[in-house]
Design a protein around this motif. Structure first.
Motif, PDB file in Angstrom:
ATOM      1  N   ARG A 119      27.276  40.601  35.073  1.00 11.55           N
ATOM      2  CA  ARG A 119      27.672  39.320  35.687  1.00 11.55           C
ATOM      3  C   ARG A 119      26.455  38.566  36.226  1.00 11.55           C
ATOM      4  O   ARG A 119      26.342  37.349  36.079  1.00 11.55           O
ATOM      5  CB  ARG A 119      28.620  39.555  36.867  1.00 11.55           C
ATOM      6  N   HIS A 163      30.286  31.576  43.055  1.00 13.99           N
ATOM      7  CA  HIS A 163      29.258  32.286  42.313  1.00 13.99           C
ATOM      8  C   HIS A 163      29.529  32.188  40.826  1.00 13.99           C
ATOM      9  O   HIS A 163      28.985  32.907  40.026  1.00 13.99           O
ATOM     10  CB  HIS A 163      29.258  33.756  42.726  1.00 13.99           C
ATOM     11  N   ASN A 164      30.428  31.312  40.468  1.00 15.88           N
ATOM     12  CA  ASN A 164      30.852  31.251  39.087  1.00 15.88           C
ATOM     13  C   ASN A 164      29.720  30.790  38.180  1.00 15.88           C
ATOM     14  O   ASN A 164      28.794  30.145  38.629  1.00 15.88           O
ATOM     15  CB  ASN A 164      31.980  30.229  38.994  1.00 15.88           C
ATOM     16  N   PRO A 206      43.357  30.653  33.133  1.00 22.75           N
ATOM     17  CA  PRO A 206      42.075  30.903  33.794  1.00 22.75           C
ATOM     18  C   PRO A 206      41.183  31.770  32.919  1.00 22.75           C
ATOM     19  O   PRO A 206      41.681  32.663  32.213  1.00 22.75           O
ATOM     20  CB  PRO A 206      42.454  31.657  35.062  1.00 22.75           C
ATOM     21  N   GLY A 209      34.159  33.174  34.619  1.00 20.33           N
ATOM     22  CA  GLY A 209      32.848  32.598  34.339  1.00 20.33           C
ATOM     23  C   GLY A 209      32.045  33.417  33.322  1.00 20.33           C
ATOM     24  O   GLY A 209      31.506  32.850  32.373  1.00 20.33           O
ATOM     25  N   ARG A 215      35.072  41.442  29.028  1.00 21.78           N
ATOM     26  CA  ARG A 215      36.141  42.056  28.226  1.00 21.78           C
ATOM     27  C   ARG A 215      35.572  42.887  27.084  1.00 21.78           C
ATOM     28  O   ARG A 215      36.315  43.529  26.356  1.00 21.78           O
ATOM     29  CB  ARG A 215      37.068  40.960  27.688  1.00 21.78           C
ATOM     30  N   TRP A 249      50.988  33.854  32.714  1.00 21.77           N
ATOM     31  CA  TRP A 249      49.877  33.253  33.459  1.00 21.77           C
ATOM     32  C   TRP A 249      48.536  33.481  32.788  1.00 21.77           C
ATOM     33  O   TRP A 249      47.709  32.594  32.685  1.00 21.77           O
ATOM     34  CB  TRP A 249      49.889  33.826  34.875  1.00 21.77           C
ATOM     35  N   GLN A 250      48.308  34.715  32.346  1.00 21.51           N
ATOM     36  CA  GLN A 250      47.020  35.018  31.711  1.00 21.51           C
ATOM     37  C   GLN A 250      47.192  36.166  30.720  1.00 21.51           C
ATOM     38  O   GLN A 250      47.827  37.170  31.038  1.00 21.51           O
ATOM     39  CB  GLN A 250      45.989  35.413  32.776  1.00 21.51           C
ATOM     40  N   ALA A 284      46.407  35.362  41.955  1.00 22.73           N
ATOM     41  CA  ALA A 284      45.462  36.314  41.351  1.00 22.73           C
ATOM     42  C   ALA A 284      45.076  37.467  42.293  1.00 22.73           C
ATOM     43  O   ALA A 284      44.300  38.330  41.922  1.00 22.73           O
ATOM     44  CB  ALA A 284      44.202  35.621  40.810  1.00 22.73           C
ATOM     45  N   LYS A 321      48.390  44.754  39.359  1.00 19.57           N
ATOM     46  CA  LYS A 321      47.315  44.640  40.357  1.00 19.57           C
ATOM     47  C   LYS A 321      47.947  44.606  41.728  1.00 19.57           C
ATOM     48  O   LYS A 321      48.722  43.679  41.969  1.00 19.57           O
ATOM     49  CB  LYS A 321      46.519  43.362  40.111  1.00 19.57           C
TER      50      LYS A 321
END
Ligand code: XMP
Length: 329
Positions: A119, A163-164, A206, A209, A215, A249-250, A284, A321
Motif C-alpha cells: 500500500r 491516505h488514499n 467502492p 485506492g 486483491r 454493495w461491493q 463498511a 466483517k
C-alpha cells in the motif's frame, strides 16, 4: 454557497432530483468561473465517481483550462483507463494527460508481499508520478480534488487521515478547488447523472485506492494480476446480467499466491484459485454476505475456470466483517 466553508449549512437542501442537481451544477459552475477566471486547474482523474464529477463540473466551467492527469498504475479494473479516455477526452473534449506508469509500479512492487508495504509503495509512487507530471506543466494555479463531506467529517473527528491514492502532497502549493466537498456520496451520484456521466461510472462500487493490488495477495506478478482483472470482469458482467449491480454493495475477486492441484483436459494442472467476495454494508465498518444464487455461482465458476488463464478452482468467501475485512489485504 460559501466556498471557504467546510460546514454544510442547515439550510442546504439535499440533492435528490435532477432539478436540484441542475441547480447545484449551475451555482457551482458560476462560482468556479468567478474564482478561477482564466487560470489553470490541475486534477488527478482516477475515473472514480468523485474525481469524475469534479472533472465534469470543471470542464463545464473552464473547459480546457482544466488539466486532468490520469495515471494508469496497472492496478485498475479491466476497461477503466479506456473509459476515462473515451468519456473525458473523446466525448467531453477534456485536456487529459494519460500517464502509462504500469511498468514503473509493477517493477517497484515486484517481490513485495507485505500488505502495508505494498500500500505504501503504491501511494508514494502515485504521488511521485503526479508530482512529476505537475512539474512539467506551466501556469497551474489551482489543484482540484474530489473531497466529499464524509471526508471532512471523518478528518475532523480524527477517524482517518486521507491516505488514499490520489491523496496528494501538500507542498504542491496550489490553491484548492473542491466543488463537491459539502455533498454526500449519493448526492455526488445524482449530480454525476445530471452531468451526463455514464451509469457504470456514477454508480460504481467502492474501489480501494491501491486497486487490484490488494486483491492480488502476496507479491504481485503480472500473470496473477491479469487473472484478478479477468476474473473480476467476468464476475461483474455476470452480476450485472443477473440484476445485482444496484443490489450488492461491493463484489470482486481475489487471487491468492497459492496453487492447488486440478485437472484440465484430462491432464493434471497446478494452478491458482479465484475467490469471490460479495458483501453488503452501510458504512463498511461491518458487512454481511450476499446470498448468491447457486446457478449463478456455477455459471461464474465455469466461465472463470474456462476463460481465465492459470486458474483451475473458484471459492466463495462467506465470512462476514467481522471477522474478515472486506478486502483480503
Ligand atoms: P476493509 O477491507 O477495511 O474495507 O473491510 C472497507 C472498505 O474500504 C475499501 N478500502 C479502501 N478504500 N482506500 C480506499 O479508498 C484504501 O486504501 C482502501 N482499503 C480498503 C474496501 O474496498 C471496502 O469498501
Amino acid at each position: 454557497m460559501d466556498y471557504n466553508s467546510n460546514h454544510r449549512p442547515d439550510s442546504m437542501e439535499r440533492i435528490t432530483t435532477t432539478e436540484s442537481a441542475n441547480k447545484f451544477v449551475e451555482e457551482q459552475v458560476k462560482a468556479m468561473k468567478e474564482m478561477i477566471g482564466d487560470k489553470k486547474v490541475l486534477l488527478a482523474l482516477s475515473g472514480g465517481v468523485d474525481s469524475s464529477v469534479v472533472a465534469a463540473l470543471l470542464i463545464k466551467a473552464i473547459g480546457r483550462n482544466l488539466v486532468c492527469v490520469h495515471v494508469n498504475h496497472g492496478l485498475l479494473r479491466k476497461g477503466e483507463s479506456e473509459q476515462v479516455i473515451k468519456v473525458f477526452r473523446d466525448e467531453m473534449n477534456a485536456n487529459l494527460i494519460y500517464v502509462d506508469a504500469v511498468d514503473r509500479f509493477l517493477d517497484k512492487l515486484a517481490g513485495v508481499s507485505e500488505p502495508e508495504t505494498k500500500r505504501k509503495i503504491i501511494g508514494e509512487e502515485f504521488i511521485k508520478v503526479f508530482q512529476e507530471e505537475a512539474q512539467k506543466l506551466n501556469g497551474i494555479s489551482f489543484l482540484a480534488q474530489g473531497t466529499i463531506y464524509p471526508d471532512i467529517l471523518e478528518s475532523e473527528a480524527g477517524v482517518k487521515a486521507h491516505h488514499n491514492v490520489g491523496g496528494l502532497p501538500k507542498d504542491l502549493n496550489f490553491e484548492l478547488v473542491e466543488p463537491v466537498k459539502l455533498l454526500f456520496k449519493d448526492e455526488v451520484r445524482v449530480v454525476g447523472k445530471a452531468l451526463g456521466l455514464p451509469d457504470n461510472m456514477v454508480y460504481r462500487q467502492p474501489f480501494p485506492g491501491p486497486g487490484l493490488g490488494v486483491r492480488c495477495t502476496g507479491a504481485i506478478t503480472r500473470d496473477r494480476l491479469e487473472a484478478v482483472r479477468e476474473s473480476d470482469a467476468i464476475l461483474r458482467e455476470e452480476f450485472e446480467k443477473a440484476g445485482l449491480f444496484h443490489k450488492v454493495w461491493q463484489y470482486f475477486t481475489i487471487v491468492p499466491d497459492y496453487k492447488t492441484v486440478g485437472v484440465i483436459d484430462g491432464k493434471r494442472s497446478f494452478e491458482w484459485f479465484v475467490v469471490i467476495r460479495a458483501v453488503n454494508t452501510k458504512d463498511a465498518m461491518t458487512a454481511t454476505i450476499e446470498r448468491i444464487d447457486y446457478d449463478l455461482l456455477e455459471r461464474i465458476t465455469y466461465r472463470i475456470t474456462h476463460e481465465v488463464k492459470h486458474v483451475n478452482r473458484v471459492l466463495f468467501d462467506i465470512t462476514p466483517k467481522p471477522t474478515g475485512t472486506i478486502e483480503w489485504e
